[in-house]
Each structure stands twice: as C-alpha cells, then as structure tokens.
Scaffold this motif. Sequence first.
Motif, PDB file in Angstrom:
ATOM      1  N   MET A   1       0.840  -1.136  -0.002  1.00 36.89           N
ATOM      2  CA  MET A   1      -0.145  -0.057   0.129  1.00 36.89           C
ATOM      3  C   MET A   1       0.936   1.198   0.080  1.00 36.89           C
ATOM      4  SD  MET A   1      -2.816   1.319   2.919  1.00 36.89           S
ATOM      5  CE  MET A   1      -3.817  -0.194   2.585  1.00 36.89           C
ATOM      6  N   SER A  51      -3.334   4.677   0.905  1.00 33.88           N
ATOM      7  CA  SER A  51      -3.691   5.061   2.423  1.00 33.88           C
ATOM      8  C   SER A  51      -4.731   6.094   2.442  1.00 33.88           C
ATOM      9  CB  SER A  51      -2.183   5.325   3.051  1.00 33.88           C
ATOM     10  OG  SER A  51      -2.661   5.843   4.417  1.00 33.88           O
ATOM     11  N   GLU A  52      -4.529   7.181   1.794  1.00 33.32           N
ATOM     12  CA  GLU A  52      -5.704   8.087   1.538  1.00 33.32           C
ATOM     13  C   GLU A  52      -6.939   7.790   1.191  1.00 33.32           C
ATOM     14  OE1 GLU A  52      -5.638  11.380   2.569  1.00 33.32           O
ATOM     15  OE2 GLU A  52      -3.490  10.942   3.316  1.00 33.32           O
ATOM     16  N   VAL A  98       2.068   0.375   7.368  1.00 37.06           N
ATOM     17  CA  VAL A  98       1.605   1.501   6.603  1.00 37.06           C
ATOM     18  C   VAL A  98       0.338   2.155   7.353  1.00 37.06           C
ATOM     19  CG1 VAL A  98       0.420   2.588   4.487  1.00 37.06           C
ATOM     20  CG2 VAL A  98       2.405   0.863   4.256  1.00 37.06           C
ATOM     21  N   LEU A  99      -0.554   1.313   8.009  1.00 40.95           N
ATOM     22  CA  LEU A  99      -1.492   1.759   8.748  1.00 40.95           C
ATOM     23  C   LEU A  99      -1.208   2.413   9.895  1.00 40.95           C
ATOM     24  CD1 LEU A  99      -3.854  -1.328   8.407  1.00 40.95           C
ATOM     25  CD2 LEU A  99      -3.845   0.713   7.262  1.00 40.95           C
ATOM     26  N   SER A 130       0.634   5.908   9.030  1.00 43.62           N
ATOM     27  CA  SER A 130      -0.488   6.851   8.522  1.00 43.62           C
ATOM     28  C   SER A 130      -1.174   7.042   9.600  1.00 43.62           C
ATOM     29  CB  SER A 130      -0.558   6.372   7.044  1.00 43.62           C
ATOM     30  OG  SER A 130      -1.674   5.279   7.371  1.00 43.62           O
ATOM     31  N   LEU A 148      -3.796   5.240  10.435  1.00 48.05           N
ATOM     32  CA  LEU A 148      -4.893   4.777   9.872  1.00 48.05           C
ATOM     33  C   LEU A 148      -5.671   3.706  11.045  1.00 48.05           C
ATOM     34  CD1 LEU A 148      -5.053   4.036   6.045  1.00 48.05           C
ATOM     35  CD2 LEU A 148      -6.630   5.534   7.448  1.00 48.05           C
TER      36      LEU A 148
END
Length: 737
Positions: free
Chosen positions: A625, A630-631, A659-660, A663, A665
């Motif tokens: 990702m 992510s966005e 990544v989560l 970022s 998320l």
Amino acid sequence: MLEKVLPFLAWFKGYTPGKFKIDAMAGVTVALVLIPQSMAYAQLAGLPAYYGLYASFLPPLIASLFGSSRQLATGPVAVVSLMTATSLESLATAGSGGYIAYAILLSVLVGVFQLSLGILRLGLVVNFLSHPVVNGFTNAAALIIASSQLSKLFGVSVDSAGHHYETIQRVVQSALAYTHWPTLAMGALAFAIMIVLKRVSPKLPAVLAAVVITTAISWFTGYEHNARLDISAIRSSQTVEAVTAFNSAVQKAATLAERRAELTALAEQATRGGDYNVRIDVESDLQRVNHAIEEQKEEAHRQRTALRGMLLQGVQERGGLAFYAADFLPSGAESDGRIWRIKVGNAPLNTASLVATGGGAVVGDIPQGLPSMAIPAMDGSMIWRLLSAAAIISLLGFMEAISIAKAMADKTGQRLDPNQELIGQGLANLLGAVTRSYPVSGSFSRTAVNMQAGALTGISSVITSLMVGGVLLFFTPLLYHLPQSVLAAVIMMAVAGLLNLSGFVHAWKAQWYDGAISVITFVSTLAFAPHLDKGIMIGVALSLGVFLFKSMHPRVRSLSMSGDKYLRSAEEFQLQECDHVAMIRVEGPLFFANASFLEDMVAEQRLAKPELRHIIVVANGINDMDASGSEALARIIDNCRRASVDISLAGVNESVMGVLRRSHLWEKLGQDHLYANKHYALKAVHAATHAGTSEADCPLLMALPRQTSGHGPQKRVKPSGRSPLPLLRPRRYAERP
C-alpha cells in the motif's frame, strides 16, 4: 571470498584423476558436436564459417571458469547468430571486413551489458522477457532460421529483400527455375545420416558423422568445380550485356557515394558556420544524390538477379572452354555435361577473371592457426547504433543460458547464481571479442550432450576449447571440401528442437491474454523479419501493458457462502448476498493507479444494499500500500461512517500493517476493527449487524466457525511493539455491543 571471485576453484575440492577422465571424455564429445555446428551458425550470422571456430575457442573456457553452472556449454547458438545477422544486415555487406568488425564490436557491447548486470546484481531484469514473449519469439526465430537456409540447400543465390518472407519468395522462384541437384542431394544425405544415427545410436555424434561422410564424398567426386575465364569466352551476348550493365551500376553507385560523403561534410561545415542557406542547398543536393544511389542499387540488383538466372553450358574449343547459353549450343557442339553460372556478389566483376561455378558450394579455405588477439576498434557512432541490438541480444542470450543452466542444476542439485552466470557470459563475450569472436550464449543441445556424457565440472568446457584450438592449428585443410548445404542441414536439424507449439496452448490455458501475447509476438516477429527486435519489443510492450492494466484494475470481489461451505465470489458463482454485511476481497496492491477501484466497489455496495450495516474488507490479498492507497482507505472509512455503515479489515499482512501505523489509519479505523482473518471478523460483527433485522436465513451464516457459546474466541489486534505479530494471537474478550 576467493571462490566468489574465482568460482572455478571450487571444482578442485575432492577432485580425482577418475573425475578428470570423465570430464575429458565429455569435453571431447561436446567438441565433436560444436565444431561443425559453430561453422554453420557463423554462416547464419553472415560471417565466414571459420569465425564459428573462433567463437568456440575462448568463450566456452571463460564462461565455464567464471560462471556458476558446471555443465553449461557456451558457444555459437542459432537465435543469437540470427539476431547478429539481422542487427548488422543494414550496416554492411555480410562477410565483408566492415561487417566482421561490427560483429566483433557487437560482442564487446553484449559482454559489457551482461557483465554490468551481473556486477550490479541485476539478473532479475531478464524477467521483462516473459515466457509467452520468449515462446512466440523462439518459435518464429526457428522458422526464420530454417527457411533462411533454403537457398544453400537448393544451391541458389538471391538478394535479400526488405522482409524475410519476400526473400523466401525469391528463393522459391529461383529454386523452381534452377535447383542444383548435387547440392540438394548432399543436404538430403546429411539429413538422412543425422536422423538415422539419432534413432539407431543416439550416443554417436550424428552431426560429426554427417560432416565427415559428406566432406569425403565432396572431395572424392569433385563436388566443387569452378573455372576462371575472360569475358571473351562467353558466347552469350545477353550475359555479356548483363555483366557490363551490372559493373556500370555498381561503379556509378560508388561514385555517387563518394559525392554523398563530400556533401555530408559540407552540410556539417555549414551547420557549424551558421550558414543555413548553404546548408539548405547542400541538403537538396544530398536528397538528389541519395535518390540516384537508390536507382543504381536497384539497377545493380536487377542485373545481378538476371546474371544468377543465366545458365551456361561449356563447349571445348581450340582456345579452351567456351560458354554458351544453355539449350542454345551451336549445331554439332558437345557440352561438357555441366551447368555453369557466373558467380556474382556486390562488388564489380573482373571481366578478365570471371568466376564460373559448375559444381556445389563448399566452405573453402580456412586460415590455419589460432585467431590473432587484438582489441576491437571502438567507433562512437557505431556503438550508438548497435546499443539497442546489444541489449536485446544480451537479455535473450542470457535468458537462454540461464534457462538451460537451471534445468541442469535441477538434475545435479548444484547451487546456481544468476548474477554469477551473467558475469561468466559477459566475460565470455567481452574477452572472446579479443580473439575475433561474435556474440555467444549457452547452447541447450550441447549442454545436454555435456550432461549425458557425465560432465562433473567446467573442466569439460576447458577440454572443448582446447580441442577447437587443436583443430584451428592442425586440421583446417580437412574442412575445405565441406559442402555448404550440409551446414544448412545441420542448422535446420538443430533449430527443429526450438519449435514448441505446445507452448502456445499452455500459455492460452493459463491465461487467454498470455496466449494472445505469445501468438502476436510470433506473428510480429515473422512479419517484421529480418528486424527481429520489433517482434520482441511488441511482445514486451504487450506484457507490460497487460501488467499495468491488471495493476490498475485489481480483482475486487464481493464474497458470499457457496454450497461447499467456502466464501467465494458472489458474482462468479451466482451466490445470494447478505443485505446487512458485505465482505469485499481485494487481490493486488493498493496504490495510486488503482486506489479508486476499492472506493467504487464500496460505493456500489452501499447503493445496492440500502440496509447495509457493516463492510468487511478482506485484505489478505493486499500485499502493499502506498500513500495514495492509504488516503483512499481513509476516505472510505470516513464516507462509510458518515453513512452509518461500519467497516473492518481482516487478514492485514505485516507490510500493510506498517503503513496503517505510520499513516495513523490504525487509530482512525480502531484496533477493535482489525481481525486476523475473515472468519473471526464475520463472527465478531454478524450478531450485532443482524440484531432487529427481518433477514431469516443469512447467506453468510454457514460461514461461521463452530462455537460453544456466544460468538466464541475472537482475534483482535493489540497495538504494541514494533511488530504486528499480536494480530496472530487470539484473545478472549467481551462481545462488542
């Protein structure tokens, strides 16, 4: 460390005289196959036959010393030889001094390219040539190689046309008009010997046997029969006029070429001086000169074709042998029983010493001795023109070599290093050019022979190189009478193994677009031949296009319960879906080019299901990702929750989990909305989402694991530490409200 630089040192661990004996026998066996094959492949490359021996002298030794495979037999091969010929065809006349210099320079460029890839550990770049592309190209190349030998097999000569199929049309027309039957008989005999020996005694060197037998017959019967004559000995006015017209056209073209060189220099001078009016005038003159040169070349081609089709018969007269047009002998004259033709090439004919051929074509004189060592001349403009061809030959040659080496390594259990193999092949081409070699690669047929003979180490290839050197030093006179049609038969037999029609079927069964790419590459290569690089480029472009299309259109599927109690694609299996829970599976990375696809799928689910309460994104297929992905995921979460639809992720892998976290998320989604797999996620959300609904039989109900009470154990992510491994540890906790 020393073995990494000099990998051949590993050969001598536990090496015994008995092992050396096996390697030596294998090396001799490969040499017996290599010597005639290499001469045939050199002619396929547009070079004199003995350049095949030069390419078989040093490269096999270097490739074995610095490569990682102990059985790979390196040397001239059919596809690389054909690619060499097509790369140089437009630059110089085949067999000329300039052509040979370009072939050696091409070997340098191929060696530098392969060596650089090996040193930089970029062996994986060869993956740009997908299997469907290579299969289509190889099958087309096999047909092109085999058909290119038809002129030698029938004993006719034709000029090459702009396309290969046009050249073959000329060969067929010429063969219908005149076939030299002794030449065809020699080729047919070679075919018969090789086919019979392969069936009766596969261990015998069938190629060598065919070469020895046909060469002996050629010497004993006077197969080659040439005569030198003055043009006054020709009694055919039509032939004399054709010779005169041909010489005139060639000489005019040469004079115009000199004028073109002068005008080119003037144009460059005017450009440097800024005199654009002079430059325009000079370029106008250049266009007229180029047009005139093309006219003279076309006239030379017409006269050359006419001369090759003029058949003569010899009659003994007082002054010697006189030549009349066939079937137009003077009354009472008796022919010598041969059909003669004037030998004509691209250079002007010496009317005082014309060469008439009354027999078959043979290899002829081969310089005795080892090739002289010299650093190839480097021409900047020519290097630039050969660069693309060198890159393609490098990748194709290495792909062929590494495929063969892998097949042998699977049988022997040895470790294979693709980057070290690139270094070995690169050094073989680079150092081979010093001894006047053209580009080489690994040979499947000779590697198989090496393997069958029991080769244990690369010493077998060293012995092969020494055998070739011995032939160059002492036995080249024995090869003079080797018929050209026999070499053509050797090539045609060798490339028969390249045909693999089942590869098209396999590619089509795997994926229809792979089959289509293979077929299009095959057709394109045939259509554009002799410009084979265009066929490869079309295939590579299609492969990359399909890859990009698939990346931009990932498989996003809505899941439901199938009759075999597995969650499958509802669309593909025509399954009923739950009105309140949507399970969406994503297959592929989530990045800038395809992030909108997941948004669209989620939006479609919300529109199609007014009573939707929860979306579970099955993310085990998302292997990567980026920021755009992510966005997009953040927007999906916000949009769903604004619409009172909850959302969870299941089966998130470690890289995406990172990544989560980075970022944030993780916090937006909530740690209680991350599950180890789709079953835990479904078990956690099913009861709450169906509370107060009228759905009697949920299509997803049978997917829930067997449980003893409540909803059973549920996996949940604990956001601690730097590793997402807690995702894999189940924890018992109270049921979510």
